[in-house]
Design a protein around this motif. Structure first.
Motif: not given
Length: 455
Positions: A17-38
């Motif tokens: 999608e045209p807007c999807g191609k735009l969004m893929r030009q940027y860094w996107q938040p994927a998760a909080l760092a604390v979600e990957l626990d030890d």
């Protein structure tokens, strides 16, 4: 009114999608760092309509891979973290953070099959308590020097929440200064000394006057919109009398971020990240310009309402967002409790999974939304023409995008233009982490420049 074709253009974010191609030009938040626990540093992630697995390997490196194993499509989110990467639980194939296949153990001992196997992988970095992924092609852009990225870990706190609606209607509530006087109206004011971590509950800068009182009693703001190097700046003016005007300065960070004041000591930088066409996460970073953030208190406050692992609100469509008619009559405008995230969630989810903009009627108070949609269409067109869109930055440019300024305070009716800049510059220069003031605000002996209004 908007056509259905145009509504689809600016809302749908799939890879083709045209807007999807735009969004893929940027860094996107994927998760909080604390979600990957030890215990198990691995999460399944759905982002921009695609499914991934996010993990941290034994050396502390982050990886984001397509979620289906390239062998026979089993789910890598149930894999094992061992051997320097992620191993599929079906046949033991092993992948590193770059998607290289390291082992195919079910094959003959001398097999070189793994040399020809490559799982799609994406860069991941940690910034301000958030793990960011880049899903585009080529080199990722540089991060701008926003305050939330400049401040040390002690002075930022990150959180998120899931909403069942398209990203655009969620983003647009953040650039709508008028709605706060109604949707977030409280009929009684709390003690502002008890407002830590709560939005719209503190006092406006330089006074003891509660924000709730100002928003309630002055519900027709004059809204100025200015185009900036990062997106849009919004200034909402509520004139209290001939001498005093309430000034609230917020920002839209392209493509889907906002920066807004929380209190005299903190700002919120928030991104409205498309999960797919009908769901989105808001990721917020709270940045302190004074002391370290009380992260435990901030997290406890938010966990009262939002429940991991999906970070869904306990007040939602299934229970009418906790609606209480008695409360609506006597305490809050919505009857949905005191947390404004619930108010916003109801407003944007009630529009439907994807708002039908062919039926809306915009007014003068919607000028920021109108300007943003024009900007969004312009940047989508740029990408379609092979051009670089706004805020896809190289390192020198990224260093120049600072701040941006936010403020909520009461200043002089004549002279508010310089008042808010002085307040923000003073706060930033006083921060223990020495944040720099944006050059455009620094001013000179003759004072700071005035803003232009864009209708």
């Amino acid at each position: 009114m908007m056509s259905q074709e145009m509504n689809d253009l600016i809302t749908r974010i799939g890879p083709n999608e045209p807007c999807g191609k735009l969004m893929r030009q940027y860094w996107q938040p994927a998760a909080l760092a604390v979600e990957l626990d030890d215990e198990r540093p691995l999460r399944k992630v759905r982002l921009l309509g695609e499914d991934f697995v996010l993990f941290r390997d034994e050396e502390g490196r982050y990886g984001l891979l397509d979620r289906d194993c390239p062998h026979r499509g089993a789910d890598l989110a149930f894999g094992r973290l061992e051997g320097g990467g992620l191993r599929c639980s079906f046949h033991g194939w092993l992948f590193d953070v770059e998607g290289n296949c390291l082992e195919t153990p079910a094959e003959p001992a001398k097999s070189r099959m793994c040399e020809n196997i490559k799982q799609r992988a994406f860069p991941v970095v940690e910034r301000a308590g958030i793990l960011w992924a880049y899903l585009g092609e080529g080199e990722p852009p540089a991060f701008p020097q926003l305050d939330c990225f400049v401040a040390p870990d002690t002075h930022v706190f990150a959180f998120k929440g899931l909403w069942d609606c398209n990203w655009l209607q969620a983003m647009e509530v953040g650039i709508d200064p008028a709605h706060a006087s109604f949707l977030h109206r409280f009929f009684e004011d709390e003690d502002v000394r008890q407002s830590y971590g709560k939005q719209f509950r503190g006092a406006s800068s330089g006074t003891e006057l509660p924000m709730t009182k100002i928003l309630r009693e002055y519900d027709r703001p004059i809204i100025n919109v200015e185009h900036t190097e990062y997106g849009l700046r919004l200034i909402a003016l509520r004139q209290l009398d001939e001498e005093r005007t309430h000034v609230r300065v917020t920002n839209q960070i392209f493509p889907h971020g906002i920066v807004i004041p929380l209190s005299q000591e903190m700002t919120i930088t928030q991104w409205h990240v498309p999960v797919d066409d009908t769901h989105c996460y808001w990721f917020s970073v709270f940045t302190s310009y004074t002391g370290a953030v009380d992260k435990e208190k901030m997290r406890e406050q938010r966990l009262e309402l939002i429940e991991p692992p999906e970070y869904r609100s306990r007040r939602n469509k299934s229970n009418d967002y906790g609606f209480d008619p008695h409360e609506q009559a006597h305490e809050t405008y919505t009857g949905m409790g005191a947390d404004i995230n619930v108010h916003d969630q109801w407003a944007v989810e009630s529009m439907g999974p994807i708002q039908d903009r062919t039926r809306e009627h915009l007014g003068q108070s919607d000028k920021a939304i109108i300007q943003y949609r024009r900007l969004l269409r312009k940047e989508i067109e740029k990408v379609g023409n092979g051009e670089t869109p706004l805020m896809v930055l190289e390192e020198p440019e990224a260093r120049s995008v600072q701040g941006p300024a936010t403020m909520d305070g009461i200043g002089p009716t004549n002279g508010w233009e310089t008042y808010w800049m002085e307040v923000d510059v003073s706060r930033r220069r006083g921060a223990p982490w020495m944040a720099a003031a944006p050059e455009e605000q620094a001013g000179d002996e003759d004072g700071a420049p005035k803003l232009r209004s864009v209708s």
